[in-house]
Design a protein around this motif. Structure first.
Motif, PDB file in Angstrom:
ATOM      1  N   SER A   1      40.593  45.752  57.825  1.00  0.00           N
ATOM      2  CA  SER A   1      40.589  45.967  56.375  1.00  0.00           C
ATOM      3  C   SER A   1      41.794  45.307  55.722  1.00  0.00           C
ATOM      4  CB  SER A   1      40.588  47.470  56.068  1.00  0.00           C
ATOM      5  OG  SER A   1      39.472  48.107  56.639  1.00  0.00           O
TER       6      SER A   1
ATOM      7  N   THR B   1      42.123  41.656  53.252  1.00  0.00           N
ATOM      8  CA  THR B   1      42.774  41.682  51.941  1.00  0.00           C
ATOM      9  C   THR B   1      43.916  40.675  51.884  1.00  0.00           C
ATOM     10  OG1 THR B   1      42.240  44.038  51.701  1.00  0.00           O
ATOM     11  CG2 THR B   1      43.940  43.144  50.250  1.00  0.00           C
TER      12      THR B   1
ATOM     13  N   ASP C   1      37.764  38.474  48.663  1.00  0.00           N
ATOM     14  CA  ASP C   1      37.430  39.324  47.532  1.00  0.00           C
ATOM     15  C   ASP C   1      37.014  40.711  48.011  1.00  0.00           C
ATOM     16  OD1 ASP C   1      35.155  40.319  45.430  1.00  0.00           O
ATOM     17  OD2 ASP C   1      36.707  39.138  44.422  1.00  0.00           O
ATOM     18  N   THR C   2      37.423  41.744  47.256  1.00  0.00           N
ATOM     19  CA  THR C   2      37.162  43.126  47.654  1.00  0.00           C
ATOM     20  C   THR C   2      35.679  43.400  47.902  1.00  0.00           C
ATOM     21  OG1 THR C   2      39.040  43.827  46.302  1.00  0.00           O
ATOM     22  CG2 THR C   2      37.514  45.547  47.038  1.00  0.00           C
TER      23      THR C   2
ATOM     24  N   VAL D   1      34.765  42.263  51.294  1.00  0.00           N
ATOM     25  CA  VAL D   1      35.384  43.009  52.387  1.00  0.00           C
ATOM     26  C   VAL D   1      34.409  44.034  52.946  1.00  0.00           C
ATOM     27  CG1 VAL D   1      37.167  44.701  52.970  1.00  0.00           C
ATOM     28  CG2 VAL D   1      37.762  42.689  51.617  1.00  0.00           C
TER      29      VAL D   1
END
Length: 319
Positions: free
Chosen positions: A281, A285, A290-291, A294
Motif C-alpha cells: 500500500s 503511494t 493514483d489512489t 491502488v
C-alpha cells in the motif's frame, strides 16, 4: 533420492517460499520505483506504525483462520473499542480504565463468537455477521450520543505512539502467540479442528472449549490493536475500523496462510503478510500511483494470491 526429497520439500514449503518471496519482491520493486523513499527514516516510521495494528490483529486471527473460520466483525469492533477507550479515558483521566473496559468487552465478544455459535449450531461466520451489525449500530449511536463526527483523546499517548513501543508490542504479542501456537494445546487443537473438525471431536477433544479460547485470545489482540490505533490516530469516529476485516484476510493470504486452515497454518504468516500488505500500500503511494488505481492493483494481487495458494478440492472459503 535427493531429487525426490527436494521435490517434496518444495511442495511442503511452497507457501512459505511464495510469502517470503512476495515480501522481498515488494521491497525490491518499491525501493526502485520510490527512488529510495521507501527506506527514509520518516517512511520506515510510518510503515511500523501501520504494520503494528495489522500485525497484532493478524496474529490473533491466525488462531481463528487455522480452524477454517473467520470473523468479519473485527472492523466494527475496533471502531467501537477506539471510541469507548477515548470516551472513558477522557471522562476518568485514566487510560488504564479505558483499556480495561475495552478488554472486558472484547473478551465477552470472543466468548459469544466461540460459544454461542456452537450452542446454537450456527457457523461462526453467522455469529460474526450478527456482531458486525450490532457493533456497527453501536458505533453510530455512540457518535450521535456525543453529537459529533469524531472524538479526540485528551490523554497524552505519545509513549504508545512511539516506534519503540510499537516494536515492543509486536515482539511481545508475537512471543505469546508463538508460544501458545507451538507449545500448548490451543495451537495443536485449533490446527486439528481446521484439518478435520469431526475427527478431532471423535478423538475426545472438546472442540467448543478450544474454539472459545481461540476467540478469546483474538479478542485480546483486537483490544490491544484498538489501543495502538487510538494512539496512532488520536481520534475515532463513525468510519474508524472500516475495512479491517478484509485487510486482515488479505494480509494473512499474502503471508501464506491457507484459508481452509489446518496444519499448514503459521504465526509467521501474520507477520510476513502484515508487513507485505503495508509495504504494498505504502509503496504504490510513494511510486506515484493514483489512489483509485491502488485499490484495483491490491484487488488484482489478492485475486492472484487466492488462485495460487487456495486451490483446494471441496472449497477454499473459511467457514
Amino acid at each position: 533420492m535427493n531429487k525426490i526429497f527436494r521435490k517434496e520439500w518444495l511442495l511442503v514449503h511452497s507457501g512459505d517460499l511464495l510469502s517470503y518471496g512476495g515480501l522481498v519482491l515488494c521491497l525490491i520493486i518499491f525501493s526502485v520505483l520510490s527512488q529510495g523513499k521507501l527506506w527514509s527514516a520518516y517512511n520506515v516510521g510510518i510503515l511500523i506504525q501501520a504494520a503494528c495494528v495489522y500485525a497484532i490483529l493478524a496474529m490473533g486471527a491466525v488462531f481463528i483462520y487455522s480452524m477454517g473460520y473467520m470473523d468479519i466483525s473485527v472492523g466494527a469492533q475496533i471502531g467501537v473499542y477506539c471510541i469507548l477507550c477515548i470516551l472513558i479515558t477522557n471522562a476518568t483521566g485514566s487510560l488504564l480504565l479505558g483499556f480495561l473496559a475495552v478488554l472486558g468487552l472484547a473478551l465477552a465478544c470472543g466468548l459469544i463468537n466461540g460459544y454461542v455459535s456452537v450452542m446454537l449450531g450456527l457457523p461462526s461466520i453467522v455469529t460474526s455477521i450478527f456482531l458486525n451489525s450490532i457493533f456497527g449500530g453501536v458505533q453510530v449511536l455512540l457518535m450521535e450520543w456525543v453529537d459529533t463526527n469524531s472524538v479526540g483523546i485528551q490523554y497524552d499517548m505519545s509513549l504508545l505512539k512511539s516506534i519503540g513501543a510499537m516494536v515492543i508490542a509486536i515482539v511481545a504479542i508475537a512471543a505469546i502467540s508463538i508460544y501458545l501456537y507451538k507449545y500448548t494445546q490451543l495451537g495443536k487443537y485449533t490446527k486439528a479442528i481446521g484439518a478435520n473438525e469431526t475427527a478431532t471431536k471423535l478423538s475426545g477433544v472438546s472442540v467448543t472449549k478450544w474454539k472459545v479460547f481461540a476467540y478469546i485470545f483474538f479478542g485480546v489482540c483486537i483490544a490491544v490493536g484498538a489501543l495502538f490505533l487510538t494512539a496512532r490516530t488520536g481520534s475515532a469516529g463513525k468510519g474508524t475500523g472500516t475495512g479491517y476485516a478484509m485487510d486482515i484476510m488479505v494480509a494473512l493470504l499474502l503471508g501464506g496462510m491457507p484459508l481452509s486452515g489446518g496444519m499448514r497454518s503459521r504465526i509467521s504468516s501474520s507477520l510476513i503478510g502484515a508487513f507485505t500488505y503495508v509495504i504494498l500500500s505504502n509503496g504504490l503511494t510513494l511510486s506515484g500511483v493514483d489512489t483509485s488505481y491502488v485499490y484495483v492493483i491490491k484487488a488484482v494481487v489478492f485475486l492472484a494470491v487466492i488462485l495460487i495458494t487456495c486451490r483446494k478440492k471441496g472449497g477454499v472459503l473459511p467457514r
